[in-house]
Design a protein around this motif. Structure first.
Motif, short mmCIF file in Angstrom:
data_model
loop_
_atom_site.label_atom_id
_atom_site.label_comp_id
_atom_site.label_asym_id
_atom_site.label_seq_id
_atom_site.Cartn_x
_atom_site.Cartn_y
_atom_site.Cartn_z
N GLY A 110 3.31 -8.14 0.87
CA GLY A 110 2.56 -7.37 1.85
C GLY A 110 3.37 -7.18 3.12
O GLY A 110 3.32 -6.13 3.75
N HIS A 111 4.11 -8.22 3.47
CA HIS A 111 4.97 -8.15 4.67
C HIS A 111 5.96 -6.99 4.53
O HIS A 111 6.14 -6.19 5.46
CB HIS A 111 5.68 -9.49 4.83
CG HIS A 111 6.30 -9.69 6.17
ND1 HIS A 111 7.43 -9.02 6.58
CD2 HIS A 111 5.95 -10.49 7.21
CE1 HIS A 111 7.74 -9.40 7.81
NE2 HIS A 111 6.85 -10.29 8.21
N HIS A 135 -2.00 -8.89 11.97
CA HIS A 135 -1.02 -9.82 11.40
C HIS A 135 0.38 -9.55 11.97
O HIS A 135 0.74 -8.42 12.27
CB HIS A 135 -1.01 -9.60 9.89
CG HIS A 135 -0.29 -10.65 9.11
ND1 HIS A 135 1.00 -10.49 8.67
CD2 HIS A 135 -0.70 -11.86 8.67
CE1 HIS A 135 1.36 -11.57 8.00
NE2 HIS A 135 0.34 -12.41 7.98
N ASP A 214 -5.08 -2.64 6.97
CA ASP A 214 -4.51 -3.74 6.18
C ASP A 214 -5.68 -4.52 5.57
O ASP A 214 -6.40 -5.22 6.29
CB ASP A 214 -3.67 -4.61 7.11
CG ASP A 214 -3.05 -5.81 6.40
OD1 ASP A 214 -3.34 -6.02 5.21
OD2 ASP A 214 -2.27 -6.54 7.05
N HIS A 217 -7.11 -9.38 3.38
CA HIS A 217 -8.17 -10.38 3.15
C HIS A 217 -9.49 -9.76 2.71
O HIS A 217 -10.50 -10.45 2.67
CB HIS A 217 -8.37 -11.23 4.41
CG HIS A 217 -7.16 -12.06 4.73
ND1 HIS A 217 -6.92 -13.28 4.13
CD2 HIS A 217 -6.10 -11.81 5.52
CE1 HIS A 217 -5.77 -13.76 4.57
NE2 HIS A 217 -5.25 -12.89 5.41
N THR A 245 -2.36 -6.86 -0.04
CA THR A 245 -1.45 -7.76 -0.73
C THR A 245 -2.01 -8.05 -2.12
O THR A 245 -3.22 -7.98 -2.34
CB THR A 245 -1.25 -9.08 0.05
OG1 THR A 245 -0.40 -9.94 -0.69
CG2 THR A 245 -2.56 -9.79 0.32
N LYS A 248 -3.21 -12.61 -2.57
CA LYS A 248 -4.35 -13.40 -2.08
C LYS A 248 -5.46 -13.35 -3.14
O LYS A 248 -5.33 -13.99 -4.17
CB LYS A 248 -4.73 -12.94 -0.68
CG LYS A 248 -3.62 -13.40 0.29
CD LYS A 248 -3.69 -12.89 1.70
CE LYS A 248 -2.48 -13.47 2.45
NZ LYS A 248 -2.19 -12.75 3.69
C1 LIG Z 1 -0.84 -12.38 4.22
C2 LIG Z 1 -0.96 -11.14 5.01
C3 LIG Z 1 -0.02 -10.13 4.91
C4 LIG Z 1 1.26 -10.29 4.15
O1 LIG Z 1 1.05 -10.26 2.78
P1 LIG Z 1 2.07 -11.07 1.86
O2 LIG Z 1 1.88 -10.48 0.52
O3 LIG Z 1 1.66 -12.49 1.96
O4 LIG Z 1 3.45 -10.84 2.41
C5 LIG Z 1 -0.25 -8.96 5.60
N1 LIG Z 1 -1.34 -8.80 6.37
C6 LIG Z 1 -2.25 -9.78 6.50
C7 LIG Z 1 -3.44 -9.53 7.35
C8 LIG Z 1 -2.09 -10.98 5.84
O5 LIG Z 1 -2.98 -11.94 6.00
#
Ligand SMILES: *Cc1c(COP(=O)(O)O)cnc(C)c1O
Length: 414
Positions: A110-111, A135, A214, A217, A245, A248
């Motif tokens: 996600g990053h 984030h 985003d 969550h 992502t 999660k």
């Molecule tokens: C965890 C998270 C990300 C990053 O996702 P990853 O797949 O862990 O790199 C992006 N935005 C938010 C709000 C997150 O909590």
């Protein structure tokens, strides 16, 4: 020689330590359901983001293992270099269908989705406006883009309106802009509350800005079949850039962007974290696709229902441990799967987390720079994998950990 190097690092580490902000890794030797084994102790974890327990679901494991044998362990190269594996296209088709978009694109994390996408959409002379609590990856991505970065007060539409007015008054640039991108989250990662999406959509449309949401969550957890907050509110088609992502609630690994065909084509051509990075491992893509397919089944629905009832029971446990007025906030609109318990002082939060760990539960203390200085907190996360016995363990641990030294609750977690 490296002596000055080591000395400089030691001094910086000392500064981190003296502020109560020291972090270190705690090796986990075994993991099963919501239990972890670390340093010879078994702990019930209220720390992960595996909200539906899918990282250990048989159908997800099976898909991952099968993909390893079908496609190999690694993907060998960037998808533009060595051909784009069907397993990645299958994931993206499944994602687009799930979210009701024309197209989707997978990233390694996600990053990486954020750092690839924001600089592909805006650049110097443009404007990115982020909620104060987005984030770190979206803040990093906004800085990387070279666009002007503005921050609006958390979930405050009036403050956003003020900044959008300012942006509208900026002189036109070569690209007919400035382009203005607003970035927020479906469910905020450290507070568990939701963005006022209907108001945000109305506002950004009034000002001709774009919206990136985003859903890290909220994907899998909120909305019909876990399609997220935008789907829940019927606003999916009015959000230009939908991000999430796969690591999660979907229990796999990777990130995604979903939206129009033109958006995805632009990212394939311009998102540097996509272009200049080896494709995600086939096992992760296959596992995520299997998790998305599960969302539509009875298993998926039952997992979401279990999560909601665990979260409701967990909130009651926390409310008994931390009575009014500073008790944990339960937010309307959120599934309640993220529950912050405000502590304030960094060292006090860490001490409380240590006592909880000694009493058998793992609840992380969240400190600066993840949250603002002086707003340290415990962050509990709930999962469909939690049992009634796990919640009893949580209650017992709170009773034991809070008896000697009640935490210095200082109100607002934000
Ligand atoms: C965890 C998270 C990300 C990053 O996702 P990853 O797949 O862990 O790199 C992006 N935005 C938010 C709000 C997150 O909590």
């Amino acid at each position: 020689m490296s002596e000055p190097f080591e000395e400089t690092l030691r001094q910086r580490l000392e500064a981190v330590r003296s502020q109560g902000l020291w972090r270190s890794l705690r090796p986990v030797d075994h993991r099963s359901g919501s239990e972890l084994e670390t340093g010879g102790h078994r702990l019930v974890s209220f720390a992960g983001n595996d909200y539906l327990g899918l990282s250990q679901h048989p159908a997800v494991l099976e898909a991952a293992v099968r993909a390893v044998y079908d496609w190999g362990c690694g993907s060998a190269a960037s998808r533009l270099i060595s051909g784009s594996l069907a397993v990645h296209h299958h994931l993206e088709d499944t994602l687009a269908e799930f979210l009701g978009t024309k197209a989707a694109l997978g990233f390694s994390t996600g990053h990486a989705a954020a750092t690839g996408t924001i600089p592909a959409l805006v650049g110097p002379g443009d404007v990115v406006i982020v909620d104060r609590l987005v984030h770190a990856c979206c803040v990093d991505a906004a800085r990387l883009s070279g666009a002007k970065l503005r921050v609006f007060r958390h979930n405050d539409l009036d403050d956003l309106d003020r900044i959008l007015r300012w942006a509208s008054a900026l002189p036109r640039n070569d690209s007919g802009g400035p382009r203005v991108l607003v970035v927020t989250e479906g469910v905020f990662s450290m507070d568990g509350d939701s963005a006022p999406l209907a108001g945000l959509v109305e506002l950004k449309e009034r000002h001709g800005a774009w919206l990136m949401l985003d859903e890290a969550h909220s994907t899998g957890v909120m909305g019909p079949e876990g399609r997220g907050l935008a789907a829940q509110l019927g606003l999916g088609s009015r959000v230009e850039v939908r991000m999430g992502t796969l690591g999660k609630a979907l229990g796999a690994s990777g990130g995604f962007i979903a939206g129009s065909r033109a958006l995805i084509d632009l990212l394939v051509n311009r998102a540097r974290s996509f272009i200049f990075s080896t494709a995600p491992v086939p096992a992760a893509a296959a596992a995520a696709a299997a998790a998305l397919e599960l969302m539509l089944t009875r298993d998926g629905e039952e997992a979401r229902q279990r999560l909601r009832s665990v979260a409701a029971a967990g909130a009651r446990v926390v409310a008994r441990a931390f009575p009014e007025p500073a008790g944990a906030a339960a937010y309307e609109g959120s599934a309640g799967h993220i529950l912050p318990v405000p502590v304030g002082d960094e060292a006090a939060a860490v001490a409380l987390a240590d006592r909880l760990r000694a009493a058998g539960v793992w609840v992380p203390a969240i400190r600066h720079p993840t949250v603002a200085r002086g707003s340290a907190r415990l962050r509990l996360t709930f999962s469909a994998a939690h049992t009634a016995a796990d919640l009893d363990s949580l209650e017992e641990a709170f009773n034991r950990a809070c008896i000697q030294t009640p935490p210095n609750l200082s109100g607002d977690a934000a």
